[in-house]
Motif scaffolding. Sequence first.
Motif, PDB file in Angstrom:
ATOM      1  N   LEU A   1       0.860  -1.192   0.000  1.00 24.01           N
ATOM      2  CA  LEU A   1       0.000   0.000   0.000  1.00 24.01           C
ATOM      3  C   LEU A   1       0.891   1.234   0.000  1.00 24.01           C
ATOM      4  N   TRP A   2       0.571   2.164  -0.890  1.00 17.41           N
ATOM      5  CA  TRP A   2       1.267   3.449  -0.907  1.00 17.41           C
ATOM      6  C   TRP A   2       0.244   4.537  -0.591  1.00 17.41           C
ATOM      7  N   THR A   3       0.503   5.381   0.384  1.00 15.10           N
ATOM      8  CA  THR A   3      -0.436   6.463   0.701  1.00 15.10           C
ATOM      9  C   THR A   3       0.273   7.814   0.599  1.00 15.10           C
ATOM     10  N   PRO A   4      -0.439   8.822   0.089  1.00 19.21           N
ATOM     11  CA  PRO A   4       0.161  10.166  -0.004  1.00 19.21           C
ATOM     12  C   PRO A   4       0.179  10.824   1.365  1.00 19.21           C
ATOM     13  N   SER A   5       0.877  11.943   1.467  1.00 17.10           N
ATOM     14  CA  SER A   5       0.960  12.610   2.771  1.00 17.10           C
ATOM     15  C   SER A   5      -0.401  13.161   3.186  1.00 17.10           C
ATOM     16  N   SER A   6      -1.243  13.540   2.195  1.00 17.38           N
ATOM     17  CA  SER A   6      -2.597  14.003   2.531  1.00 17.38           C
ATOM     18  C   SER A   6      -3.514  12.794   2.668  1.00 17.38           C
ATOM     19  N   SER A   7      -4.344  12.783   3.693  1.00 18.51           N
ATOM     20  CA  SER A   7      -5.262  11.662   3.844  1.00 18.51           C
ATOM     21  C   SER A   7      -6.507  12.141   4.580  1.00 18.51           C
ATOM     22  N   PRO A   8      -7.664  11.471   4.553  1.00 23.97           N
ATOM     23  CA  PRO A   8      -7.889  10.232   3.790  1.00 23.97           C
ATOM     24  C   PRO A   8      -7.949  10.522   2.292  1.00 23.97           C
ATOM     25  N   SER A   9      -7.601   9.528   1.488  1.00 26.30           N
ATOM     26  CA  SER A   9      -7.447   9.773   0.053  1.00 26.30           C
ATOM     27  C   SER A   9      -8.209   8.747  -0.779  1.00 26.30           C
ATOM     28  N   PRO A  10      -8.449   9.086  -2.055  1.00 23.26           N
ATOM     29  CA  PRO A  10      -8.961   8.087  -2.991  1.00 23.26           C
ATOM     30  C   PRO A  10      -7.923   6.970  -3.164  1.00 23.26           C
ATOM     31  N   LEU A  11      -8.319   5.906  -3.829  1.00 24.01           N
ATOM     32  CA  LEU A  11      -7.448   4.724  -3.948  1.00 24.01           C
ATOM     33  C   LEU A  11      -7.474   4.187  -5.366  1.00 24.01           C
ATOM     34  N   ILE A  12      -6.307   3.806  -5.861  1.00 25.66           N
ATOM     35  CA  ILE A  12      -6.245   3.078  -7.136  1.00 25.66           C
ATOM     36  C   ILE A  12      -5.655   1.693  -6.886  1.00 25.66           C
ATOM     37  N   LEU A  13      -6.369   0.654  -7.314  1.00 22.65           N
ATOM     38  CA  LEU A  13      -5.834  -0.705  -7.275  1.00 22.65           C
ATOM     39  C   LEU A  13      -4.956  -0.896  -8.502  1.00 22.65           C
ATOM     40  N   LEU A  14      -3.698  -1.273  -8.266  1.00 16.15           N
ATOM     41  CA  LEU A  14      -2.746  -1.424  -9.378  1.00 16.15           C
ATOM     42  C   LEU A  14      -2.720  -2.869  -9.858  1.00 16.15           C
ATOM     43  N   GLY A  15      -3.276  -3.111 -11.023  1.00 19.65           N
ATOM     44  CA  GLY A  15      -3.228  -4.442 -11.621  1.00 19.65           C
ATOM     45  C   GLY A  15      -1.868  -4.711 -12.243  1.00 19.65           C
ATOM     46  N   HIS A  16      -1.494  -5.978 -12.328  1.00 19.85           N
ATOM     47  CA  HIS A  16      -0.200  -6.378 -12.910  1.00 19.85           C
ATOM     48  C   HIS A  16      -0.316  -7.842 -13.321  1.00 19.85           C
ATOM     49  N   PRO A  17       0.638  -8.334 -14.105  1.00 19.15           N
ATOM     50  CA  PRO A  17       0.520  -9.699 -14.624  1.00 19.15           C
ATOM     51  C   PRO A  17       0.950 -10.767 -13.623  1.00 19.15           C
ATOM     52  N   GLY A  18       1.282 -10.384 -12.394  1.00 19.46           N
ATOM     53  CA  GLY A  18       1.737 -11.361 -11.408  1.00 19.46           C
ATOM     54  C   GLY A  18       3.243 -11.299 -11.250  1.00 19.46           C
ATOM     55  N   GLY A  19       3.717 -11.653 -10.032  1.00 22.29           N
ATOM     56  CA  GLY A  19       5.148 -11.526  -9.751  1.00 22.29           C
ATOM     57  C   GLY A  19       5.448 -10.125  -9.253  1.00 22.29           C
ATOM     58  N   MET A  20       4.877  -9.800  -8.089  1.00 22.84           N
ATOM     59  CA  MET A  20       4.944  -8.434  -7.563  1.00 22.84           C
ATOM     60  C   MET A  20       6.383  -7.950  -7.354  1.00 22.84           C
TER      61      MET A  20
ATOM     62  N   GLU B   1     -10.231 -12.232  -3.920  1.00 23.85           N
ATOM     63  CA  GLU B   1      -9.097 -11.749  -3.128  1.00 23.85           C
ATOM     64  C   GLU B   1      -8.963 -10.227  -3.235  1.00 23.85           C
ATOM     65  N   TRP B   2      -9.115  -9.696  -4.446  1.00 22.12           N
ATOM     66  CA  TRP B   2      -8.990  -8.240  -4.620  1.00 22.12           C
ATOM     67  C   TRP B   2     -10.144  -7.520  -3.920  1.00 22.12           C
ATOM     68  N   ARG B   3     -11.332  -8.167  -3.886  1.00 25.09           N
ATOM     69  CA  ARG B   3     -12.465  -7.536  -3.190  1.00 25.09           C
ATOM     70  C   ARG B   3     -12.230  -7.544  -1.680  1.00 25.09           C
ATOM     71  N   SER B   4     -11.641  -8.652  -1.157  1.00 25.54           N
ATOM     72  CA  SER B   4     -11.305  -8.680   0.279  1.00 25.54           C
ATOM     73  C   SER B   4     -10.255  -7.625   0.595  1.00 25.54           C
ATOM     74  N   ALA B   5      -9.287  -7.495  -0.308  1.00 26.85           N
ATOM     75  CA  ALA B   5      -8.258  -6.467  -0.091  1.00 26.85           C
ATOM     76  C   ALA B   5      -8.905  -5.087  -0.053  1.00 26.85           C
ATOM     77  N   LEU B   6      -9.882  -4.886  -0.940  1.00 28.49           N
ATOM     78  CA  LEU B   6     -10.578  -3.597  -0.976  1.00 28.49           C
ATOM     79  C   LEU B   6     -11.311  -3.340   0.340  1.00 28.49           C
ATOM     80  N   ASP B   7     -11.994  -4.377   0.884  1.00 27.10           N
ATOM     81  CA  ASP B   7     -12.637  -4.246   2.197  1.00 27.10           C
ATOM     82  C   ASP B   7     -11.629  -3.762   3.234  1.00 27.10           C
ATOM     83  N   ALA B   8     -10.483  -4.447   3.277  1.00 24.18           N
ATOM     84  CA  ALA B   8      -9.470  -4.137   4.293  1.00 24.18           C
ATOM     85  C   ALA B   8      -8.899  -2.736   4.092  1.00 24.18           C
ATOM     86  N   LEU B   9      -8.621  -2.395   2.828  1.00 22.55           N
ATOM     87  CA  LEU B   9      -7.996  -1.094   2.542  1.00 22.55           C
ATOM     88  C   LEU B   9      -8.944   0.057   2.889  1.00 22.55           C
ATOM     89  N   LEU B  10     -10.221  -0.114   2.554  1.00 22.67           N
ATOM     90  CA  LEU B  10     -11.178   0.971   2.800  1.00 22.67           C
ATOM     91  C   LEU B  10     -11.520   1.099   4.279  1.00 22.67           C
TER      92      LEU B  10
END
Lengths: 240, 240
Positions: B27-46, B119-128
């Motif tokens: 998770l990356w957060t900006p210095s200003s918060s609370p903030s909007p969120l972008i889920l970063l998709g990728h092909p796997g292999g973080m 899994e991404w929806r659970s992550a979204l629950d946790a992040l929000l």
Amino acid sequence: MRFISEQRFDNGCLEREFTLGDIPGILWTPSSSPSPLILLGHPGGMNTMYPRLASRARRCAQNGIAAATIELPGRGERPRSAGAERARADLRRALAAGEPVDEIVDRLVIPLVDRAVPEWRSALDALLSLPDVRGPVGYSGGLIALGIRLAVIEPRIAAAGLFAGSFVPRCMFHEARRITIPLHVLLQWDDEANDRQSALDLFDAFGSREKTLHANMGGHMGVPEFAGDDAARFFARHLT
Amino acid sequence: MRFISEQRFDNGCLEREFTLGDIPGILWTPSSSPSPLILLGHPGGMNTMYPRLASRARRCAQNGIAAATIELPGRGERPRSAGAERARADLRRALAAGEPVDEIVDRLVIPLVDRAVPEWRSALDALLSLPDVRGPVGYSGGLIALGIRLAVIEPRIAAAGLFAGSFVPRCMFHEARRITIPLHVLLQWDDEANDRQSALDLFDAFGSREKTLHANMGGHMGVPEFAGDDAARFFARHLT
């Protein structure tokens, strides 16, 4: 080049109508000068097109860029050509009937471009001799065939923003391959007046190493505001 | 959700690695918060993708937007699936031999999306539920099939930026028609790893009223800097 009227807008942009021989034209300059210049292409009929041209020009001025346009041969108040009028009527009829238009487009657009290009180059000579216009120069606009020809043969054109919303003779695809300047191409995905596949083929044909296609929804006249902002940023990147 | 490390960058962006059950994430957060969120998709292999993910996340932070990603099922340090490994090997072989890949893409991508989405929806629950993340939420990324499914079934996703550079099972084109959120689609015109016509067909299929295609030169990995700026502006327009 003879200036025949002038008015200044709130943002400091100065609009001047001029004639170049018997060709009418308009020049918009920002308050800061000397400035780069964008030639505003259009389908002909400068008076009818005025509101949209003026709006594009004011956006240029906001970015410190001058804009200018001249009337096309056989359009607006310029003497009509019988051949062009016939081709235009044939095109309307063929489009309404859903018939092929390639041959008509050739008859309409090729002579128009052949006649317009020397006039636009003369206008460029005159505009660049003014104290408040310096260059570099861009071409922006809807008469994409004129933009293609100018981009190929006029070395003073440094970047072009082309609206893939008008007819391009297939023979001009070869010219498109010879273009090397940066291109920003706007495509309205569901443009009722334009064949999408032909526009994509043309984008593919452009020889430029930097070419960008921005496709949006909204029909021929529905270019979104943010797409105009993107095009303005393209020109700011290459002309300022 | 358990945070396991943190570091702060020069621009105030805070990077935290976490685990969600046995799924690693960042998770990356900006210095200003609370903030909007972008889920970063990728092909796997973080881990392999880390430099590019972190660069995208820092750009988000500059615009006051948090970014987060999790590892895909069967990728990185997560347990391998024999079927997925076989499909991946088959895909490499078929691409090298110039053979059709549709059936292999189905075998590889459909189960991956089916497993990843919850899994991404659970992550979204946790992040929000974190105090420094508020939403709205965007999806941005290269695993376009995951983005399509999330855009259809996850109502908290308000906008998506999709990179048309990965394989999409043909059956997912039907899901694409059901998307209504604003879309910003990036296409590398001469992408050696992606079929252009298929990408254009997919763009056409998207049901969204606001959808924009930005096509550029430069090959699969050569997305120009200005195209990244355009995508950032799209998210700024819809999330901030």
